[in-house]
Design a protein around this motif. Structure first.
Motif, PDB file in Angstrom:
ATOM      1  N   ARG A 103       0.859  -1.203   0.000  1.00 50.93           N
ATOM      2  CA  ARG A 103       0.000   0.000   0.000  1.00 50.93           C
ATOM      3  C   ARG A 103       0.881   1.234   0.000  1.00 50.93           C
ATOM      4  N   PRO A 104       1.329   1.639  -1.174  1.00 52.17           N
ATOM      5  CA  PRO A 104       2.280   2.757  -1.274  1.00 52.17           C
ATOM      6  C   PRO A 104       1.719   4.040  -0.681  1.00 52.17           C
ATOM      7  N   GLY A 105       2.547   4.743   0.089  1.00 51.69           N
ATOM      8  CA  GLY A 105       2.168   6.049   0.625  1.00 51.69           C
ATOM      9  C   GLY A 105       1.150   6.016   1.750  1.00 51.69           C
ATOM     10  N   SER A 106       0.808   4.833   2.242  1.00 53.53           N
ATOM     11  CA  SER A 106      -0.220   4.747   3.296  1.00 53.53           C
ATOM     12  C   SER A 106       0.371   4.996   4.687  1.00 53.53           C
ATOM     13  N   ARG A 107      -0.505   5.299   5.635  1.00 52.80           N
ATOM     14  CA  ARG A 107      -0.073   5.407   7.028  1.00 52.80           C
ATOM     15  C   ARG A 107       0.472   4.048   7.475  1.00 52.80           C
ATOM     16  N   TYR A 108      -0.238   2.987   7.070  1.00 54.02           N
ATOM     17  CA  TYR A 108       0.139   1.600   7.358  1.00 54.02           C
ATOM     18  C   TYR A 108       1.604   1.316   7.014  1.00 54.02           C
ATOM     19  N   ALA A 109       2.087   1.914   5.907  1.00 53.98           N
ATOM     20  CA  ALA A 109       3.451   1.649   5.449  1.00 53.98           C
ATOM     21  C   ALA A 109       4.467   2.644   6.000  1.00 53.98           C
ATOM     22  N   SER A 110       3.990   3.703   6.663  1.00 51.11           N
ATOM     23  CA  SER A 110       4.913   4.756   7.098  1.00 51.11           C
ATOM     24  C   SER A 110       5.887   4.245   8.150  1.00 51.11           C
ATOM     25  N   LEU A 111       7.092   4.770   8.113  1.00 56.47           N
ATOM     26  CA  LEU A 111       8.127   4.351   9.058  1.00 56.47           C
ATOM     27  C   LEU A 111       7.661   4.593  10.496  1.00 56.47           C
ATOM     28  N   ARG A 112       6.985   5.734  10.705  1.00 59.85           N
ATOM     29  CA  ARG A 112       6.500   6.093  12.029  1.00 59.85           C
ATOM     30  C   ARG A 112       5.540   5.028  12.579  1.00 59.85           C
ATOM     31  N   GLN A 113       4.606   4.607  11.713  1.00 59.84           N
ATOM     32  CA  GLN A 113       3.617   3.607  12.133  1.00 59.84           C
ATOM     33  C   GLN A 113       4.297   2.255  12.388  1.00 59.84           C
ATOM     34  N   CYS A 114       5.225   1.888  11.523  1.00 58.40           N
ATOM     35  CA  CYS A 114       5.921   0.607  11.675  1.00 58.40           C
ATOM     36  C   CYS A 114       6.693   0.575  12.991  1.00 58.40           C
ATOM     37  N   LYS A 115       7.393   1.681  13.270  1.00 59.86           N
ATOM     38  CA  LYS A 115       8.172   1.804  14.506  1.00 59.86           C
ATOM     39  C   LYS A 115       7.270   1.634  15.716  1.00 59.86           C
ATOM     40  N   LEU A 116       6.152   2.324  15.672  1.00 59.40           N
ATOM     41  CA  LEU A 116       5.200   2.304  16.773  1.00 59.40           C
ATOM     42  C   LEU A 116       4.709   0.879  17.042  1.00 59.40           C
ATOM     43  N   GLU A 117       4.276   0.212  15.989  1.00 63.86           N
ATOM     44  CA  GLU A 117       3.745  -1.148  16.152  1.00 63.86           C
ATOM     45  C   GLU A 117       4.816  -2.106  16.662  1.00 63.86           C
ATOM     46  N   LEU A 118       6.030  -1.964  16.111  1.00 67.62           N
ATOM     47  CA  LEU A 118       7.103  -2.900  16.484  1.00 67.62           C
ATOM     48  C   LEU A 118       7.550  -2.672  17.930  1.00 67.62           C
ATOM     49  N   ASP A 119       7.601  -1.407  18.342  1.00 70.84           N
ATOM     50  CA  ASP A 119       7.935  -1.112  19.747  1.00 70.84           C
ATOM     51  C   ASP A 119       6.939  -1.790  20.671  1.00 70.84           C
ATOM     52  N   GLU A 120       5.666  -1.608  20.342  1.00 70.13           N
ATOM     53  CA  GLU A 120       4.617  -2.137  21.212  1.00 70.13           C
ATOM     54  C   GLU A 120       4.655  -3.655  21.256  1.00 70.13           C
ATOM     55  N   VAL A 121       4.861  -4.246  20.079  1.00 70.52           N
ATOM     56  CA  VAL A 121       4.809  -5.695  20.010  1.00 70.52           C
ATOM     57  C   VAL A 121       6.027  -6.319  20.712  1.00 70.52           C
ATOM     58  N   GLU A 122       7.167  -5.671  20.604  1.00 76.34           N
ATOM     59  CA  GLU A 122       8.346  -6.206  21.309  1.00 76.34           C
ATOM     60  C   GLU A 122       8.192  -6.072  22.826  1.00 76.34           C
ATOM     61  N   ASN A 123       7.567  -4.975  23.243  1.00 74.81           N
ATOM     62  CA  ASN A 123       7.249  -4.841  24.679  1.00 74.81           C
ATOM     63  C   ASN A 123       6.332  -5.969  25.133  1.00 74.81           C
ATOM     64  N   LEU A 124       5.344  -6.245  24.300  1.00 72.23           N
ATOM     65  CA  LEU A 124       4.389  -7.305  24.626  1.00 72.23           C
ATOM     66  C   LEU A 124       5.095  -8.659  24.746  1.00 72.23           C
TER      67      LEU A 124
END
Lengths: 269, 269
Positions: B214-235
């Motif tokens: 999904r080019p240019g999406s929020r889903y693909a944005s570095l910011r969103q990826c970072k956020l999800e990965l931080d949370e999931v690694e904490n989990l």
């Protein structure tokens, strides 16, 4: 029972394939142990200890199938009490002489993300999933091959194997009763006729497989299976779709036959 | 360019794995040709002819990796102009001596539907498909392992590889934002906590993969990826879910690491 160890500084997959092929020639049972990613001297010493411990407890020398790039790690395993089969290394010298160039071993040369064809294979898996079971009729232009056949004739696992093993983009389309009644190809398949490959199967085996899914149903009845298979084989013949009978074949065998018959160019060796 | 032939009375997969592993040690390009199911003298003569023709047109002797059960067929290939590497046969004698029993070669011993574990593997593929991407939360009791991670971290292809290669039933569950907000395991996963295995990946690589989707999406944005990965690694850390970073790993490597770390018993060697 004799233990067979598969030990490598990589995934161990090459050792497993080789060791399995060799041991399958003997009518004996083995206890299999894989130790992958033995990338340090400490891990190699631990693996050696496991081999030696197994010798001590069983009284027979374990068989050890190994592939190592690092000489030092290889030597540690070779110094164990196991009977070591360093099958790849045994061929390096003759191959160097034949090619006239020296081997340049690097770890993770095979089964790694750095293989040129890795992305092809992952793309092909995603393609197979998105185009499984007639889920998507619009992307057939991108297919390398379109497997067709009645429900439960082996299309889906074969598509996935073609993707993972060969990097082939395989869509699959299940014939439903309406397709067969008219004894002609569905409109979505017609423009891609040259990519079609049919699977068939004996009615007895198909009925058996469908019984597991929907016991006692018309869908699983021998009569229904026979009817669908007759129609679909007529369709293959009429439309000149190449096909094979998958009844006694594994997905590896079906895939290898498809590759040989179609001349498709694989993306991985 | 030198040609490498892979010739067998079976699928040729064993020859391909061995030949590929050996050739990967050399910095050279090869033209690869597989000839599977060479089950008659006629087919063997045709294969020999192809080898000899290739020698004639290229001027260099082709490399031939062969596995044959039938002695007569093997001899035909060995009488070709190719440089033959009969790697399995080279180890049969030493193995016979070590085991003290004679080899009993049968065709289709490997990669066949007659392998004891074949049905396990097909069942596992069907299980992986039915339990892909959180599609089904009710069958986790039957899972051998449940892969968890954010969307596009490699769960699906890994599940399929675990099924095909090892006969392991792997479900996979994608964490969505609601799961992560509360920093706790979703209810469906809690009873199966001991089967969970997490995947993670660098935000840069995840963003790159998602951009393709999904080019240019929020889903693909570095910011969103970072956020999800931080949370999931904490989990993972909070819930003590074992996990590994898949960024530089192939699905073969991820699978081999999971098998080694969890001690899961594979259904196939």
């Amino acid at each position: 029972m004799r233990t067979a160890f598969y030990i490598s500084d990589g995934t161990g997959i090459t050792s497993e394939v080789f060791g399995h092929a060799l041991l399958s020639l003997f009518e004996a049972e083995f206890d299999h142990v894989t130790i992958p990613f033995v990338e340090t001297a400490l891990k190699a010493e631990q693996a050696k200890q496991r081999i030696n411990d197994r010798y001590k407890t069983t009284g027979v020398r374990p068989l050890v199938f190994l592939t190592f790039v690092d000489e030092q790690l290889r030597a540690i395993i070779n110094s164990s009490e196991g009977v070591c089969y360093d099958f790849l290394n045994a061929f390096v010298d003759p191959m160097q002489k034949e090619l006239g160039i020296p081997a340049k071993p690097k770890t993770h040369r095979t089964h790694s993300i750095h293989e040129k064809t890795y992305d092809f294979r992952i793309d092909a898996v995603n393609y197979a999933l998105a185009n499984d079971d007639g889920a998507n009729l619009k992307d057939y232009a991108k297919a390398d091959i379109i497997l067709v056949g009645v429900s439960r004739s082996g299309k889906t696992p074969t598509s996935l194997y073609l993707a993972l093993q060969y990097g082939i983009k395989a869509a699959n389309y299940p014939f439903v009763e309406e397709d067969m009644d008219s004894l002609s190809l569905p409109a979505a398949l017609r423009p891609h006729r040259n990519k079609l490959f049919g699977l068939t199967i004996t009615p007895e085996r198909l009925s058996q497989i469908r019984e597991q899914r929907r016991p006692g149903s018309r869908y699983a009845s021998l009569r229904q299976c026979k009817l669908e298979l007759d129609e679909v084989e007529n369709l293959y013949q009429k439309e000149r779709v190449p096909f094979l009978n998958s009844t006694t074949l594994s997905i590896e065998e079906i895939s290898a036959k498809i590759m040989a018959e179609t001349g498709l160019k694989r993306q991985k060796y």
